[in-house]
Scaffold this motif. Structure first.
Motif, short mmCIF file in Angstrom:
data_model
loop_
_atom_site.label_atom_id
_atom_site.label_comp_id
_atom_site.label_asym_id
_atom_site.label_seq_id
_atom_site.Cartn_x
_atom_site.Cartn_y
_atom_site.Cartn_z
N UNK A 32 46.57 43.33 44.39
CA UNK A 32 47.56 44.04 43.58
C UNK A 32 48.26 43.10 42.60
N UNK A 33 47.70 41.94 42.39
CA UNK A 33 48.28 40.98 41.46
C UNK A 33 47.28 40.68 40.35
N UNK A 34 47.83 40.39 39.18
CA UNK A 34 47.02 40.01 38.03
C UNK A 34 46.35 38.67 38.34
N UNK A 35 45.07 38.60 38.15
CA UNK A 35 44.32 37.37 38.43
C UNK A 35 44.74 36.23 37.51
N UNK A 36 45.16 36.58 36.29
CA UNK A 36 45.52 35.56 35.33
C UNK A 36 46.98 35.10 35.44
N UNK A 37 47.91 36.05 35.63
CA UNK A 37 49.33 35.71 35.60
C UNK A 37 50.01 35.76 36.98
N UNK A 38 49.31 36.20 37.98
CA UNK A 38 49.81 36.29 39.36
C UNK A 38 51.01 37.24 39.47
N UNK A 39 51.17 38.14 38.51
CA UNK A 39 52.24 39.14 38.52
C UNK A 39 51.70 40.43 39.15
N UNK A 47 44.14 52.10 26.81
CA UNK A 47 43.05 51.70 25.91
C UNK A 47 41.87 51.12 26.70
N UNK A 48 42.18 50.27 27.69
CA UNK A 48 41.12 49.61 28.46
C UNK A 48 40.88 50.26 29.81
N UNK A 49 41.67 51.29 30.14
CA UNK A 49 41.52 52.00 31.41
C UNK A 49 41.59 51.02 32.58
N UNK A 50 42.66 50.20 32.57
CA UNK A 50 42.78 49.19 33.62
C UNK A 50 44.25 48.96 33.99
N UNK A 51 44.45 48.35 35.15
CA UNK A 51 45.79 47.98 35.61
C UNK A 51 46.15 46.63 35.01
N UNK A 52 47.42 46.51 34.60
CA UNK A 52 47.85 45.26 33.98
C UNK A 52 49.26 44.90 34.45
N UNK A 53 49.60 43.65 34.29
CA UNK A 53 50.96 43.20 34.60
C UNK A 53 51.77 43.18 33.30
N UNK A 54 53.06 42.95 33.43
CA UNK A 54 53.92 42.95 32.23
C UNK A 54 53.59 41.79 31.30
N UNK A 58 52.69 41.52 27.03
CA UNK A 58 53.52 40.76 26.10
C UNK A 58 52.73 39.63 25.44
N UNK A 59 52.01 38.88 26.26
CA UNK A 59 51.34 37.69 25.73
C UNK A 59 49.87 37.63 26.09
N UNK A 60 49.34 38.66 26.68
CA UNK A 60 47.95 38.61 27.14
C UNK A 60 47.01 39.48 26.33
#
Length: 133
Positions: A32-39, A47-54, A58-60
Motif C-alpha cells: 500500500x506504499x509507493x515504491x518510489x516515494x514510500x508514501x 489518466x494512468x488508471x493507477x494508485x499514486x501517492x501525493x 506533485x513532483x513525480x
C-alpha cells in the motif's frame, strides 16, 4: 496499521471513529506504499488508471494528471460495475424472454407443419381412392 478484530472493534463501535476508513488486512503493508516515494497510496490517477501517492502528483510521473481520492475512485468504479451488471442482467432477461418466444414460435410452426402434412396426406389418400374407383 493493520488491526486484529479486537483492536478494530473501537473503530466499529465508537461513533467518533466510525468515519475512519478501515481496509481489509493485508499481509504486506508495503503493497500500500509507493515504491518510489514510500508514501501511502491514497490517490487514483485517472489518466494512468493507477494508485499514486501525493508526492507522485506533485513532483513525480503523475504531475498535472487528473487524480481523485481513492475512496471516490472506488465509489465511481463500483457504480460503473453496478450499472454494467444491471445492463447485463437486463440483456440476459431480454435474451431469455426472446429465447422462450422463439421456442414458442418454433413449436407453433412445427404443429402447423404437422397439421399441413396430415391434410396433404389425407388429400393424397382421397385422390388415390378416387383414382382406384
Amino acid at each position: 496499521m493493520s488491526y486484529c478484530a479486537t483492536h478494530a472493534r473501537p473503530h466499529l463501535e465508537n461513533p467518533r471513529l466510525r468515519e475512519h476508513l478501515l481496509v481489509a488486512p493485508i499481509t504486506n503493508l508495503e503493497e500500500r506504499r509507493c515504491q518510489q516515494h514510500r508514501q501511502e497510496l491514497i490517490l487514483y490517477c485517472e489518466q494512468d488508471d493507477s494508485l499514486v501517492c501525493t508526492v507522485c502528483t506533485i513532483a513525480g510521473e503523475h504531475r498535472e494528471h487528473e487524480v481523485i481520492p481513492l475512496e471516490n475512485a472506488q465509489r465511481t468504479k463500483q457504480e460503473a460495475l453496478r450499472l454494467e451488471k444491471t445492463e447485463r442482467e437486463e440483456k440476459k432477461t431480454t435474451a431469455e424472454s426472446r429465447t422462450q418466444q422463439l421456442k414458442g414460435t418454433f413449436k407453433h410452426v412445427q404443429e402447423s407443419l404437422r397439421g399441413t402434412k396430415a391434410r396433404i396426406s389425407r388429400e393424397f389418400d382421397r385422390r388415390r381412392e378416387q383414382l382406384r374407383e
